[in-house]
Scaffold this motif. Structure first.
Motif, PDB file in Angstrom:
ATOM      1  N   ALA A   1     -53.021 -43.982  -4.642  1.00 44.14           N
ATOM      2  CA  ALA A   1     -53.903 -42.940  -4.281  1.00 44.14           C
ATOM      3  C   ALA A   1     -55.030 -43.443  -3.630  1.00 44.14           C
ATOM      4  CB  ALA A   1     -54.387 -42.213  -5.692  1.00 44.14           C
ATOM      5  N   GLY A   2     -55.525 -44.662  -4.104  1.00 49.87           N
ATOM      6  CA  GLY A   2     -56.600 -45.174  -3.602  1.00 49.87           C
ATOM      7  C   GLY A   2     -56.337 -45.833  -2.089  1.00 49.87           C
ATOM      8  N   GLY A   3     -55.311 -46.290  -1.667  1.00 53.63           N
ATOM      9  CA  GLY A   3     -54.991 -46.687  -0.472  1.00 53.63           C
ATOM     10  C   GLY A   3     -54.620 -45.596   0.359  1.00 53.63           C
ATOM     11  N   LEU A   4     -54.171 -44.537   0.065  1.00 59.32           N
ATOM     12  CA  LEU A   4     -53.771 -43.237   0.829  1.00 59.32           C
ATOM     13  C   LEU A   4     -55.130 -42.800   1.342  1.00 59.32           C
ATOM     14  CD1 LEU A   4     -50.611 -41.711  -0.930  1.00 59.32           C
ATOM     15  CD2 LEU A   4     -50.775 -43.081   1.399  1.00 59.32           C
ATOM     16  N   LEU A   5     -56.155 -42.638   0.182  1.00 60.93           N
ATOM     17  CA  LEU A   5     -57.310 -42.033   0.511  1.00 60.93           C
ATOM     18  C   LEU A   5     -58.391 -42.819   1.506  1.00 60.93           C
ATOM     19  CD1 LEU A   5     -58.121 -40.326  -2.955  1.00 60.93           C
ATOM     20  CD2 LEU A   5     -57.138 -39.086  -0.547  1.00 60.93           C
ATOM     21  N   VAL A   6     -58.184 -43.873   1.525  1.00 61.15           N
ATOM     22  CA  VAL A   6     -58.831 -44.944   2.354  1.00 61.15           C
ATOM     23  C   VAL A   6     -58.331 -44.832   3.784  1.00 61.15           C
ATOM     24  CG1 VAL A   6     -59.339 -47.421   2.945  1.00 61.15           C
ATOM     25  CG2 VAL A   6     -59.625 -46.702   0.709  1.00 61.15           C
TER      26      VAL A   6
END
Length: 339
Positions: free
Chosen positions: A259-264
């Motif tokens: 989730a963090g990688g996609l939102l970045v």
């Protein structure tokens, strides 16, 4: 083979590359990062059959269906990213104020660089130019940016002008987001130059213009569609990963990382979409410049020799298409071609 290639490079190419391909990439991320944890939930075990088809077939089918759905919802996606749909009034007004301030700052910085270059070359500045030079130099809000601009190379200063060109010419047309302004700049091009409302007469213009020009616009938009679909899918997969966290206690770190990688990556794809509008704007500009004459001929009109007369003609055509018929529409008779 020639007919097959022609068909692939037709309208299906924009759908495939602009919507289905990024959907397949997002579903691939979903299958690798979220699906293993999602299938452990009770709801997924009920919905997922024991004898499921092959994963590649599922991915292909889901990519096709979801890509078609996104393509059908593209107007809503664009309006949301441009700031026109689902935006509260206060957020919309605040975004427009920020965009106007950013455009004004870029215009002052590029103006200062140009005036200082003229002064270095020994060109005499008029009273108005000299006053502008003093005004911009004394603006404390631009002091830090101006110091950086003076150290820029010619190529870097050109990029500054490129950023300014992604805003509409008319300040009244400013949108609350960068993507909205980047698109609005070429939506207003025909109106600003020729008083030709290209939004109102879009179908007429693309129907009368040469196929090559229309194809250039379609291909240029495909790049923007790709990044819009990619960031929309990234957001959806990230939200699904976060929603899966309560039911997948053992897989919390992988889900948070996904989730963090996609939102970045979402802001990166948004910037890429804004940059990709440059080619789209160039294609629309060519469509308007070269498609006006075929459009006039298809409407039974003759382009006047004077630009001012042409602007009057397109104003009348736009009014004729936008409002109910009135006797004043007979002013178009002077531009109609002989039968």
């Amino acid at each position: 083979m020639g007919d097959i290639a022609k068909g692939v490079l037709g309208g299906a190419w924009s759908l495939l590359v602009g919507w289905i391909l990024p959907t397949a990439l997002n579903l691939g991320v979903l299958a690798l990062a979220v699906a293993p944890s999602l299938r452990r939930t009770a709801v997924a075990r009920r919905l997922w059959p024991d004898a499921a088809p092959g994963p590649m077939l599922v991915l292909l089918t889901a990519s096709l269906l979801c890509g078609l759905v996104l393509h059908a919802l593209q107007n809503l996606l664009y309006r949301l990213l441009e700031g026109y749909a689902l935006w509260p009034a206060r957020a919309y007004e605040a975004g427009c104020r920020r965009a106007r301030a950013a455009r004004s700052a870029l215009a002052d910085r590029t103006q200062l660089l140009g005036l200082e270059r003229r002064a270095r070359d020994g060109t005499a500045l008029g009273p108005l130019a000299a006053a502008d030079l003093v005004r911009v130099r004394s603006d404390p809000r631009l002091a830090r940016a101006v110091r950086k601009d003076r150290r820029r190379t010619s190529a870097q200063r050109g990029l500054l002008q490129e950023r300014l060109s992604r805003y509409p010419v008319d300040p009244a047309q400013i949108a609350p987001t960068r993507l909205g302004n980047a698109i609005r700049r070429f939506e207003e091009y025909g109106q600003n130059r020729y008083c030709l409302d290209t939004q109102l007469l879009s179908n007429e213009l693309t129907g009368a213009a040469p196929d090559k020009l229309c194809r250039q616009v379609e291909l240029a938009r495909t790049s923007v569609d790709f990044f819009v679909a990619l960031l929309a899918g990234h957001t959806a997969v990230a939200v699904l990963a976060l929603a899966t966290l309560p039911a997948a206690s053992a897989d919390v770190p992988p889900l948070l990382a996904a989730a963090g990688g996609l939102l970045v990556l979402v802001p990166l794809w948004y910037r890429a979409a804004v940059a990709a509008t440059d080619e789209w704007a160039a294609a629309v500009r060519a469509l308007v410049n070269a498609g006006r004459k075929p459009l006039a001929e298809s409407l039974g009109l003759v382009l006047p020799k004077e630009l001012a007369e042409e602007r009057r003609m397109w104003t009348l055509v736009s009014r004729f298409s936008r409002i109910p018929f009135h006797e004043r529409a007979s002013a178009l008779d002077r531009y109609r071609a002989a039968p």
